[in-house]
Design an enzyme around this catalytic site. Structure first.
Site, PDB file in Angstrom:
ATOM      1  N   LYS A 134      12.498   8.140  19.108  1.00 57.99           N
ATOM      2  CA  LYS A 134      11.565   8.974  19.868  1.00 57.99           C
ATOM      3  C   LYS A 134      10.137   8.779  19.349  1.00 57.99           C
ATOM      4  O   LYS A 134       9.184   8.663  20.127  1.00 57.99           O
ATOM      5  CB  LYS A 134      11.980  10.451  19.770  1.00 57.99           C
ATOM      6  CG  LYS A 134      13.295  10.720  20.507  1.00 57.99           C
ATOM      7  CD  LYS A 134      13.950  12.061  20.180  1.00 57.99           C
ATOM      8  CE  LYS A 134      15.310  12.147  20.865  1.00 57.99           C
ATOM      9  NZ  LYS A 134      16.053  13.376  20.608  1.00 57.99           N
TER      10      LYS A 134
ATOM     11  N   GLN B 238      15.459  18.762  16.999  1.00 60.40           N
ATOM     12  CA  GLN B 238      16.594  17.834  17.055  1.00 60.40           C
ATOM     13  C   GLN B 238      17.883  18.564  16.681  1.00 60.40           C
ATOM     14  O   GLN B 238      17.968  19.213  15.634  1.00 60.40           O
ATOM     15  CB  GLN B 238      16.342  16.651  16.094  1.00 60.40           C
ATOM     16  CG  GLN B 238      17.398  15.576  16.155  1.00 60.40           C
ATOM     17  CD  GLN B 238      17.427  14.833  17.498  1.00 60.40           C
ATOM     18  OE1 GLN B 238      16.390  14.510  18.064  1.00 60.40           O
ATOM     19  NE2 GLN B 238      18.625  14.586  18.009  1.00 60.40           N
TER      20      GLN B 238
ATOM     21  N   ASP C 257      12.634  19.306  26.136  1.00 65.81           N
ATOM     22  CA  ASP C 257      14.058  19.007  26.297  1.00 65.81           C
ATOM     23  C   ASP C 257      14.638  19.697  27.534  1.00 65.81           C
ATOM     24  O   ASP C 257      15.756  19.395  27.947  1.00 65.81           O
ATOM     25  CB  ASP C 257      14.846  19.515  25.072  1.00 65.81           C
ATOM     26  CG  ASP C 257      15.097  18.402  24.075  1.00 65.81           C
ATOM     27  OD1 ASP C 257      15.117  17.228  24.503  1.00 65.81           O
ATOM     28  OD2 ASP C 257      15.280  18.700  22.882  1.00 65.81           O
TER      29      ASP C 257
END
Ligand code: NAP
Length: 306
Positions: A52, A96, A119
């Site tokens: 990422k 995460q 997200d």
């Protein structure tokens, strides 16, 4: 010959479409910025986060990785998220997963400002998805829709079967397909006669997490198969059983000692489907591309550009 849905090509298209938008934001002093919270030392999470951060770097998106220790408490993590929510320069926040067992994951995800939730996991944004309102969509499901649309796979009026009902893949992809006017069935571990339900599908999405579980008897001839699964197989006998007549896969196993397998039998997909996503190189590359897209869209909203 089945059409191979090429995730790497679509990823590159999406990234090149983002470039002028990032340049426009940067020119007006609002370079998009992503903050990633990586708790502790989970090897898989570290690999995902590296991917990422690299994607941000390649596109000129500012990125910052915060690495609190695995022993962090829920309260301390909530405070960290609170500081990121309050910082004007941060457009996107990604926590995460998985978090360590002592941390209340639900509370942490709820604490992320929905306007910075790249997200698409915050209940406000899940609600926007359910209602068909604009907002960040979960990255893997959004990538699947891009793959289908950019390969001109018709969705409206078709039967879609999604195997898997997770919050990050199964449920959101089912809703996205529904909004595109597919007739959608969601299956899970308690669904009776799963092969028969799957054989009704014009579009079959497998998001299960079991290597090559979906075999030929689940597939209607001509189906489009989206194989979300990413399962590492490190047993040679199993690799031979799955890949049989695909010598390049066995050569890759022999070189690395393991091989990546989707949830769908790769030979069945190749022989029965009209279109399918390979593993790797299908759905996988889209997830990070859509994270970048969500970050840029968040920056544009926050800069008042849309
Ligand atoms: P998950 O949270 O473990 O959900 C798995 C789903 O599969 C559950 O709904 C479960 O049903 C269902 N299931 C399990 N065994 C089944 C069976 N025998 N028959 C029918 N349904 C069954 O997994 P996930 O996070 O959605 O991920 C699924 C897969 O996609 C994994 O391999 C993961 O690594 C991969 N993935 C890939 C990407 C990517 O970027 N390519 C992104 C995310 C995930 P129940 O709800 O009844 O337990």
């Amino acid at each position: 010959m089945a059409l191979v849905l090429d995730g790497n090509r679509v990823r590159d298209q999406i990234k090149s479409e983002l470039q002028p938008r990032i340049a426009a934001l940067t020119a007006q002093g609002h370079r998009p910025s992503l903050a990633v919270v990586l708790v502790g030392h989970n090897a898989a999470s570290e690999i995902y986060v590296r991917g990422k951060v690299k994607a941000c770097h390649d596109l000129g998106i500012c990125s910052e990785t915060l690495t609190p220790p695995a022993s962090i408490s829920t309260e301390d993590l909530l405070e960290l998220v609170g500081t990121l929510n309050a910082r004007p320069a941060v457009d996107g926040i990604l926590v995460q997963l998985p978090l360590p067992p002592q941390v209340d994951t639900r509370r942490v995800l709820l604490a992320v400002d929905p306007a910075k939730d790249v997200d698409g996991f915050h209940p406000c944004n899940v609600g926007r998805l359910v209602a068909g309102m604009p907002g960040p969509r979960a990255c893997t499901p959004a990538g699947i829709l891009e793959l289908l649309k950019r390969h001109q796979i018709p969705i409206a009026g078709r039967r879609a079967v999604v195997v898997g009902r997770s919050d990050i893949v199964g449920k959101p992809v089912a809703l996205l397909l529904l909004h595109e006017h597919a007739t959608v069935t969601i299956c899970h571990s308690k669904t009776p006669d799963l092969p028969a339900v799957c054989r009704e599908a014009d579009i079959l999405v497998a998001a299960i997490g079991r290597a090559a579980m979906v075999t030929a008897d689940y597939l209607k001839p001509g189906v489009t198969v989206i194989d979300v699964g990413m399962n590492r197989v490190d047993n040679r006998e199993e690799a031979v059983r799955i890949f049989g007549d695909m010598p390049e896969k066995l050569a890759s196993f022999d070189q690395r000692g393991s091989v990546l397998v989707g949830d769908v039998d790769p030979r069945a997909m190749r022989d029965i489907a009209s279109a399918y996503t390979p593993v790797p190189g299908g759905v996988g590359p889209l997830t990070i591309a859509m994270l970048m897209a969500n970050t840029v869209a968040s920056a544009e909203r926050r800069a008042g550009l849309c």
